[in-house]
Scaffold this motif. Structure first.
Motif, PDB file in Angstrom:
ATOM      1  N   ASP A  24       0.405  -1.178   0.210  1.00  0.00           N
ATOM      2  CA  ASP A  24       0.064  -0.318  -0.143  1.00  0.00           C
ATOM      3  C   ASP A  24       0.623   1.090   0.205  1.00  0.00           C
ATOM      4  OD1 ASP A  24      -2.080  -0.968  -0.510  1.00  0.00           O
ATOM      5  OD2 ASP A  24      -2.448  -1.771   2.092  1.00  0.00           O
ATOM      6  N   GLU A  25       1.477   1.272   0.723  1.00  0.00           N
ATOM      7  CA  GLU A  25       2.544   2.479   1.225  1.00  0.00           C
ATOM      8  C   GLU A  25       3.839   2.766  -0.524  1.00  0.00           C
ATOM      9  OE1 GLU A  25       6.633   3.874   3.539  1.00  0.00           O
ATOM     10  OE2 GLU A  25       5.576   1.773   4.312  1.00  0.00           O
ATOM     11  N   LEU A  26       3.838   1.114  -1.178  1.00  0.00           N
ATOM     12  CA  LEU A  26       4.581   1.884  -2.289  1.00  0.00           C
ATOM     13  C   LEU A  26       3.850   2.402  -3.305  1.00  0.00           C
ATOM     14  CD1 LEU A  26       6.949   1.355  -3.995  1.00  0.00           C
ATOM     15  CD2 LEU A  26       6.326  -1.325  -4.289  1.00  0.00           C
ATOM     16  N   LYS A  27       2.420   1.362  -3.463  1.00  0.00           N
ATOM     17  CA  LYS A  27       1.861   1.860  -4.067  1.00  0.00           C
ATOM     18  C   LYS A  27       0.843   3.628  -4.429  1.00  0.00           C
ATOM     19  CE  LYS A  27      -2.583   1.675  -3.702  1.00  0.00           C
ATOM     20  NZ  LYS A  27      -4.130   0.326  -3.673  1.00  0.00           N
ATOM     21  N   ASN A  28       1.071   3.741  -2.842  1.00  0.00           N
ATOM     22  CA  ASN A  28       0.690   5.154  -2.916  1.00  0.00           C
ATOM     23  C   ASN A  28       1.842   6.563  -3.497  1.00  0.00           C
ATOM     24  OD1 ASN A  28      -1.988   4.444  -1.568  1.00  0.00           O
ATOM     25  ND2 ASN A  28      -1.018   4.728   0.490  1.00  0.00           N
ATOM     26  N   ALA A  29       3.104   6.151  -3.301  1.00  0.00           N
ATOM     27  CA  ALA A  29       3.895   6.349  -3.608  1.00  0.00           C
ATOM     28  C   ALA A  29       4.190   6.623  -5.025  1.00  0.00           C
ATOM     29  CB  ALA A  29       5.167   6.246  -2.904  1.00  0.00           C
ATOM     30  N   LEU A  30       3.783   5.581  -5.290  1.00  0.00           N
ATOM     31  CA  LEU A  30       4.264   5.003  -7.162  1.00  0.00           C
ATOM     32  C   LEU A  30       3.171   6.386  -7.737  1.00  0.00           C
ATOM     33  CD1 LEU A  30       4.763   1.342  -7.429  1.00  0.00           C
ATOM     34  CD2 LEU A  30       6.274   3.555  -8.059  1.00  0.00           C
ATOM     35  N   ASN A  31       2.252   6.384  -7.365  1.00  0.00           N
ATOM     36  CA  ASN A  31       0.888   6.833  -7.759  1.00  0.00           C
ATOM     37  C   ASN A  31       0.912   8.914  -7.601  1.00  0.00           C
ATOM     38  OD1 ASN A  31      -1.996   8.691  -7.450  1.00  0.00           O
ATOM     39  ND2 ASN A  31      -2.195   6.246  -8.405  1.00  0.00           N
ATOM     40  N   GLU A  32       1.727   8.788  -6.451  1.00  0.00           N
ATOM     41  CA  GLU A  32       2.123  10.714  -5.852  1.00  0.00           C
ATOM     42  C   GLU A  32       3.440  11.270  -7.477  1.00  0.00           C
ATOM     43  OE1 GLU A  32       3.697  11.519  -2.404  1.00  0.00           O
ATOM     44  OE2 GLU A  32       2.198  10.487  -1.332  1.00  0.00           O
ATOM     45  N   ILE A  33       4.110   9.940  -8.073  1.00  0.00           N
ATOM     46  CA  ILE A  33       5.009  10.296  -8.896  1.00  0.00           C
ATOM     47  C   ILE A  33       5.144  10.126 -10.839  1.00  0.00           C
ATOM     48  CG2 ILE A  33       7.101   9.784  -7.634  1.00  0.00           C
ATOM     49  CD1 ILE A  33       7.438   7.032  -9.304  1.00  0.00           C
ATOM     50  N   GLY A  34       2.587   9.664 -10.091  1.00  0.00           N
ATOM     51  CA  GLY A  34       2.400   9.578 -11.787  1.00  0.00           C
ATOM     52  C   GLY A  34       2.326   8.858 -11.897  1.00  0.00           C
ATOM     53  N   ILE A  35       2.356   7.702 -11.282  1.00  0.00           N
ATOM     54  CA  ILE A  35       2.019   5.834 -11.959  1.00  0.00           C
ATOM     55  C   ILE A  35       1.346   5.679 -12.325  1.00  0.00           C
ATOM     56  CG2 ILE A  35       3.250   3.409 -12.143  1.00  0.00           C
ATOM     57  CD1 ILE A  35       5.379   5.278 -12.953  1.00  0.00           C
ATOM     58  N   THR A  36       0.559   5.653 -12.774  1.00  0.00           N
ATOM     59  CA  THR A  36      -1.510   5.931 -12.479  1.00  0.00           C
ATOM     60  C   THR A  36      -1.887   3.851 -13.019  1.00  0.00           C
ATOM     61  OG1 THR A  36      -1.562   6.002 -15.287  1.00  0.00           O
ATOM     62  CG2 THR A  36      -1.401   7.302 -13.616  1.00  0.00           C
ATOM     63  N   GLY A  37      -1.142   3.334 -13.437  1.00  0.00           N
ATOM     64  CA  GLY A  37      -1.043   1.496 -14.071  1.00  0.00           C
ATOM     65  C   GLY A  37      -0.811   0.700 -13.434  1.00  0.00           C
ATOM     66  N   MET A  38      -0.865  -0.709 -13.021  1.00  0.00           N
ATOM     67  CA  MET A  38       0.299  -0.950 -12.841  1.00  0.00           C
ATOM     68  C   MET A  38      -0.784  -3.052 -12.896  1.00  0.00           C
ATOM     69  SD  MET A  38       0.566  -0.164  -8.490  1.00  0.00           S
ATOM     70  CE  MET A  38       0.654   0.905  -8.616  1.00  0.00           C
ATOM     71  N   THR A  39       0.448  -3.840 -12.929  1.00  0.00           N
ATOM     72  CA  THR A  39      -0.429  -5.069 -11.663  1.00  0.00           C
ATOM     73  C   THR A  39       0.735  -5.160 -11.320  1.00  0.00           C
ATOM     74  OG1 THR A  39      -0.406  -5.193 -14.828  1.00  0.00           O
ATOM     75  CG2 THR A  39      -0.248  -7.246 -13.527  1.00  0.00           C
TER      76      THR A  39
END
Length: 115
Positions: A17-32
């Motif tokens: 969850d912490e990683l997902k939120n951090a990636l979202n903050e830098i503009g990563i909108t999609g992931m598997t």
């Protein structure tokens, strides 16, 4: 054609969850995301099950796959390392691969447009 890079991050499920939120903050909108089993330097652990000692060679992990072209690859790596690094065995690994092409099946779009 723009350069597309795939980044695989394998780490503890508790950090997801912490990683997902951090990636979202830098503009990563999609992931598997996958729940996986793996072992590395940890070599598993020994547990008691119904009075018998069992060695668990494969430990539960989470694998996150992202493809990037507009967000700098090094920013994704630095963000993941900042979130995941505890200094203990089991922090995980990051794999970086070049991607030849991406095709969105629904529309037929290719390359960066398909992301």
């Amino acid at each position: 054609m723009d350069i597309i890079t795939k980044i695989d991050i394998i780490t503890r499920a508790s950090k997801f969850d912490e990683l997902k939120n951090a990636l979202n903050e830098i503009g990563i909108t999609g992931m598997t995301v996958y729940q996986v089993l793996g072992c590395g330097n940890q070599k598993g652990k020994t547990e008691l099950y119904r009075g018998n000692e069992l060695t668990m060679d494969l430990l539960p992990k989470v694998k996150i796959e992202v493809c990037v072209c507009e967000v700098p690859v090094q920013l994704v790596i630095d963000t993941a390392v900042k979130v995941l690094r505890t200094g203990k065995i089991g922090d995980g690994k990051i794999f970086v691969y070049p991607v030849q092409n991406v095709i969105r099946v629904r529309t037929g779009e290719e390359g960066v447009k398909a992301l």
